[in-house]
Every structure is written in C-alpha cells, then in structure tokens.
Design an enzyme around this catalytic site. Structure first.
Site, mmCIF file in Angstrom:
data_model
loop_
_atom_site.group_PDB
_atom_site.id
_atom_site.type_symbol
_atom_site.label_atom_id
_atom_site.label_comp_id
_atom_site.label_asym_id
_atom_site.label_seq_id
_atom_site.Cartn_x
_atom_site.Cartn_y
_atom_site.Cartn_z
ATOM 1 N N GLY A 92 0.621 -1.302 0.004
ATOM 2 C CA GLY A 92 -0.057 0.015 -0.084
ATOM 3 C C GLY A 92 0.864 1.420 -0.141
ATOM 4 O O GLY A 92 0.449 2.283 -0.749
ATOM 5 N N ARG A 120 -7.764 -2.667 -1.723
ATOM 6 C CA ARG A 120 -7.694 -1.579 -0.918
ATOM 7 C C ARG A 120 -8.042 -0.095 -1.358
ATOM 8 O O ARG A 120 -7.907 0.113 -2.713
ATOM 9 C CB ARG A 120 -6.308 -1.655 -0.135
ATOM 10 N N SER A 163 -3.591 9.199 8.204
ATOM 11 C CA SER A 163 -2.857 8.161 7.532
ATOM 12 C C SER A 163 -1.526 8.893 7.075
ATOM 13 O O SER A 163 -1.697 9.963 6.173
ATOM 14 C CB SER A 163 -3.785 7.645 6.312
ATOM 15 N N ASP A 312 0.122 -0.614 13.127
ATOM 16 C CA ASP A 312 0.255 -2.070 12.645
ATOM 17 C C ASP A 312 0.769 -3.217 13.689
ATOM 18 O O ASP A 312 1.077 -4.251 13.413
ATOM 19 C CB ASP A 312 1.728 -1.884 11.699
ATOM 20 N N LYS A 339 -6.481 -2.969 5.693
ATOM 21 C CA LYS A 339 -5.049 -2.948 5.745
ATOM 22 C C LYS A 339 -4.825 -4.399 4.676
ATOM 23 O O LYS A 339 -5.594 -4.509 4.090
ATOM 24 C CB LYS A 339 -4.338 -3.435 6.975
ATOM 25 N N ARG A 385 1.816 -9.603 8.938
ATOM 26 C CA ARG A 385 1.425 -9.234 10.505
ATOM 27 C C ARG A 385 0.590 -10.322 11.115
ATOM 28 O O ARG A 385 0.989 -10.432 12.387
ATOM 29 C CB ARG A 385 1.186 -7.882 10.773
HETATM 30 C C1 S3P Z 1 2.657 3.298 6.290
HETATM 31 C C2 S3P Z 1 1.445 3.837 6.953
HETATM 32 C C3 S3P Z 1 0.286 3.038 7.653
HETATM 33 C C4 S3P Z 1 0.749 1.891 7.883
HETATM 34 C C5 S3P Z 1 1.394 0.954 6.895
HETATM 35 C C6 S3P Z 1 2.728 1.884 6.310
HETATM 36 C C7 S3P Z 1 3.455 4.303 5.650
HETATM 37 O O1 S3P Z 1 -0.779 3.121 6.710
HETATM 38 O O2 S3P Z 1 -0.360 0.938 8.367
HETATM 39 O O3 S3P Z 1 1.862 -0.190 7.136
HETATM 40 O O4 S3P Z 1 4.677 3.689 5.495
HETATM 41 O O5 S3P Z 1 3.315 5.131 5.506
HETATM 42 P P1 S3P Z 1 -1.734 4.344 6.821
HETATM 43 O O6 S3P Z 1 -0.802 5.473 6.549
HETATM 44 O O7 S3P Z 1 -2.611 3.928 5.703
HETATM 45 O O8 S3P Z 1 -2.420 4.192 8.109
#
Ligand code: S3P
Length: 425
Positions: A92, A120, A163, A312, A339, A385
C-alpha cells in the site's frame, strides 16, 4: 508454507531487527527523485521494499546493491515514463506514495498490485491529488488504476484519516506544486516523510498534525541510515513480555514517537520494557529496548488517539491482551479493516480458534484475557503481520500451533522465524 511453533520455555539474547519498512520506502523514493547519489544503510530487504525499488527502476532511477549499502542515482525530480504498468505487489505504501509522485510527472502511468492491494481503498489519495490537478482516467477507486500527472496547484487539505500514506502522497505531489501545500490530519500519523524531505533539502513546516511543503525545490541525494523497524521489534517485545523468565534486548530500534505506541501500551499493561542507549540516526530517534518477561500483564483501554501510533501492532497487541488478566478494549481502529487483510476479523477469528475470548466491534476489539491459549491449526489470512502475531501466540499456547499460508512473512520480515528461533530456549 506452514510454520509450526511450540511453547517456549523462555526467550533470551540480543536481536537486531531488520530496517524500518516505512523509512526504506521513503529513502528509495526520495533518493530516486533527488539530484545526485543517495546511499541507504540498514535498508529493509523484503518484498514490499523490493516493489518500490523495481517501480523506481522502471522510471529510470539506477539502484544497485553494493554490499550492505543501497546506492541510488537520482533523477533530479524528473522520472522517465515507464513502459509497463508499475507493479506495487502487496505494498500500500508503494502504491499510495507513488500516486503522489506520479501526479507531478508529465506522463501517464498505470499502477497494479496483488489481490489484497487491489481491494484496498485509493480514493483517499486520488481525491486530494485530483484537487491538485492530477487526472485519473476512469476515476477508479481501486488498483489497477492510471495516473496522468501534470501541472499541480498547491492545496490545503484536511484528511479524514490519520494516514501517513495519504499525507505522504499529498506532500510528494506538493513538491511539484506551485505554492505551499498543507495537510492536516485528525491525529499525527508517522512523520518519516516530513523528516526525510527536510533532510533531502525540501522546505517543510510541521506543527502537530499539520504539515506543509513548499513546491518547486530540488531534492538532493543524501546518506540515510535506516533504524530497526519497531513494527518488527513489536513481535519480540510481546513474545518476551508474555513468556515468563525471558530477557531480550532489541538493538537499534527506531523509537520515533509517532510509532512508539506499542512501548507505552505494553508498559501500561505491566510489561517490563526499558529504553537504553538513546541516540539519533539522522532525524530519527533510535534506542535499544530491553524486555523481561514475568509479571502477568493486565488488560487496558486503548482509544482512537493512540491508534495511529500503534496501527500495525494491534494484531500482536491482541495476543498480549489475550493472555493478560482482565479485559482489553480497543476502539477507533476501523482503519485495520482496510489493511493487507481485515485485521480485526482476521485476528479475532484466529485467536478464537486458540480459545481466546475475543470479539470484534465495528472499530475495534474486546479481548477477555486470562483464559490461556491452546495450539491450533491457523491461517495467516494472507497477511504478514497476522502470520507473525500468531507465531508469537504459539509460544504461550498449550501444545503445537501451526500457521498456514505463512509465506507472506517475506513481505516485511523474511528471516522472522530464524530471528524467533535464535531467541527461544
Ligand atoms: C505506512 C503507513 C500506515 C501503515 C503502513 C505503512 C507508511 O498506513 O499501516 O503499514 O509507510 O506510510 P496508513 O498511513 O494508511 O495508516
């Protein structure tokens, strides 16, 4: 792949966990954008970060592995139009941060991902980028989707979610916008992007959950030393805290306050965790974390304000809660449903199979605690995870625990089982 975990007598020793996943993604992206060479030490070599590396290579960045150093020859802000779709795999962070970068490039590119990533939500990123002037043919809300970048205008944006992926996409696009781009979130999410942008020479201002970047400046290649990933360390923090007689030191862990909720929550539950040897690597705080197991943990209330700082770690925290005395209530954690898997459903279904008293609510979990866990045949639900959290649960269960579809661990921590075995006595 199936992993089998037996009850552990105790965990002992020192462990250096792999480099931080979020920081590695950002070092690769900013290195590829910057002018000159970026050297990254301590980077995470796992599938998610490989996805980012391959995407940046496909857009003309020269990225080579020289021993323990990742060398990136940057493109001075101008990427090359990729010939093929950019495959973000399971990541993501790759997809969302790249959307921000692509918004500022004068070409069209397609982003694709695996089945989990293709489910997602992406509108949270395309909506602000559209306001800035990017175009998304077909207005798709999930991958695969195309981004047509171009001339961007700065915006002031109130994000609905705390986020870091949304915030980072907007800030990266903001580098290409005319004027100052501002993002405000309900609670401050991880701030690695803003810290690293500043290190690479961008003009950034941060004040609580509000951050801004000035457009039109060139990033410059830098040396980055990546701290150990607190999200990887969390599995061993919980493992050592719940197995009596354990004594573990986790070395060089990134303890950025926007990530360190797990430490505070475990301490509140009564775990013996200490931070020693505190220092900075670049702008990121780092420490060694010592954990001793023994005292019975107690259930606590976990509310919305701390969730972004422990986002996380909720699955493995649920394992600690399942063996604690008394009830743990987690609320304000609805983001876990979008997630790599629906983590609220995944962890409650799997821990339920182990006999835990666990129920999901709309935006959280209620975990009874105290009942003891039994070994069972479990499933990772395709989520790295969840797989690792269940392996930790297996250490305190009665009998053997098996976790099916555990190959996904390689998304963020390919050597996880070796690390675990090195500590178990
Ligand atoms: C992350 C942000 C988080 C986290 C993901 C990594 C990042 O997601 O859950 O594992 O590297 O910016 P969100 O920003 O969508 O909450």
């Amino acid at each position: 792949m199936i992993i089998i975990v037996s009850p552990a007598e105790k965990l002992k020793g020192e462990l250096t966990v792999p480099g931080d996943k979020s920081v590695t993604h950002r070092a690769v992206i900013l290195g590829a954008l910057g002018a000159g060479v970026t050297e990254v030490r301590g980077y995470l070599d796992a599938e998610d970060c490989r996805s980012t590396i391959e995407c940046m290579r496909a857009m003309g960045a020269r990225i080579t592995f020289r021993g323990k150093v990742l060398l990136i020859q940057g493109r001075a802000m101008k990427l090359k139009e990729p010939v093929l779709p950019l495959d973000c795999g399971n990541s993501g962070t790759t997809a969302r941060l790249l959307m921000g970068v692509l918004a500022g490039q004068p070409f069209k590119a397609e982003l694709t991902g695996d089945a989990s990533l293709s489910r997602r939500p992406m509108k949270r990123v395309t909506a602000p980028l559209k306001k800035m002037g990017a175009y998304f043919p077909g207005d798709k809300e999930t991958l695969p989707l195309e981004v047509q970048g171009g001339e961007l205008e700065a915006i002031s944006y109130k994000s609905l979610q705390a986020s870091a992926q949304v915030k980072s996409a907007i800030l990266l696009a903001g580098l290409y916008a005319d004027g100052e781009t501002i993002v405000e979130e309900p609670y401050l999410s991880r701030n690695h992007t803003e810290l690293m942008l500043e290190q690479f020479g961008a003009k950034v201002k941060a004040e609580g959950p509000r951050v801004s970047v000035q457009g039109g400046n060139m990033l410059k290649g830098r040396q980055v030393r990546v701290p150990g990933d607190i999200s990887a360390a969390a599995f061993f923090m919980v493992a050592a805290a719940v197995v009596p007689g354990s004594d573990v030191v986790l070395k060089n862990v990134g303890v950025n306050p926007t990530r360190s909720g797990i430490i505070e929550l475990l301490q509140e539950m009564g775990a013996e965790l200490k931070l020693v040897n505190r220092r900075y690597w670049g702008r990121e705080p780092v420490a060694d974390i010592s954990v001793r197991g023994g005292d019975t943990l107690r259930g606590i209330e976990i509310g919305a304000a701390i969730i972004p700082r422990v986002i996380d770690e909720i699955p493995v925290l649920a394992v600690a809660a399942a063996v604690a005395q008394g009830e743990t209530r987690i609320s304000g954690a609805g983001e876990l449903r979008v997630k790599e898997s629906d983590r609220l459903t995944a962890i409650s279904e799997q821990l339920d199979r182990m006999g835990a008293m666990i129920k999901e609510t709309d935006d959280g979990l209620v975990i009874g605690g105290g009942g003891g866990l039994k070994g069972a045949m479990l499933d990772s639900c395709g989520d790295h995870r969840i797989a690792m959290a269940l392996a930790v649960a297996g250490l305190v269960a009665e009998g053997e625990t098996a976790v099916k579809n555990a190959g996904v661990i390689k998304i963020s921590y390919p050597a996880f089982m070796q690390s675990l075995r090195s500590l178990v006595e």
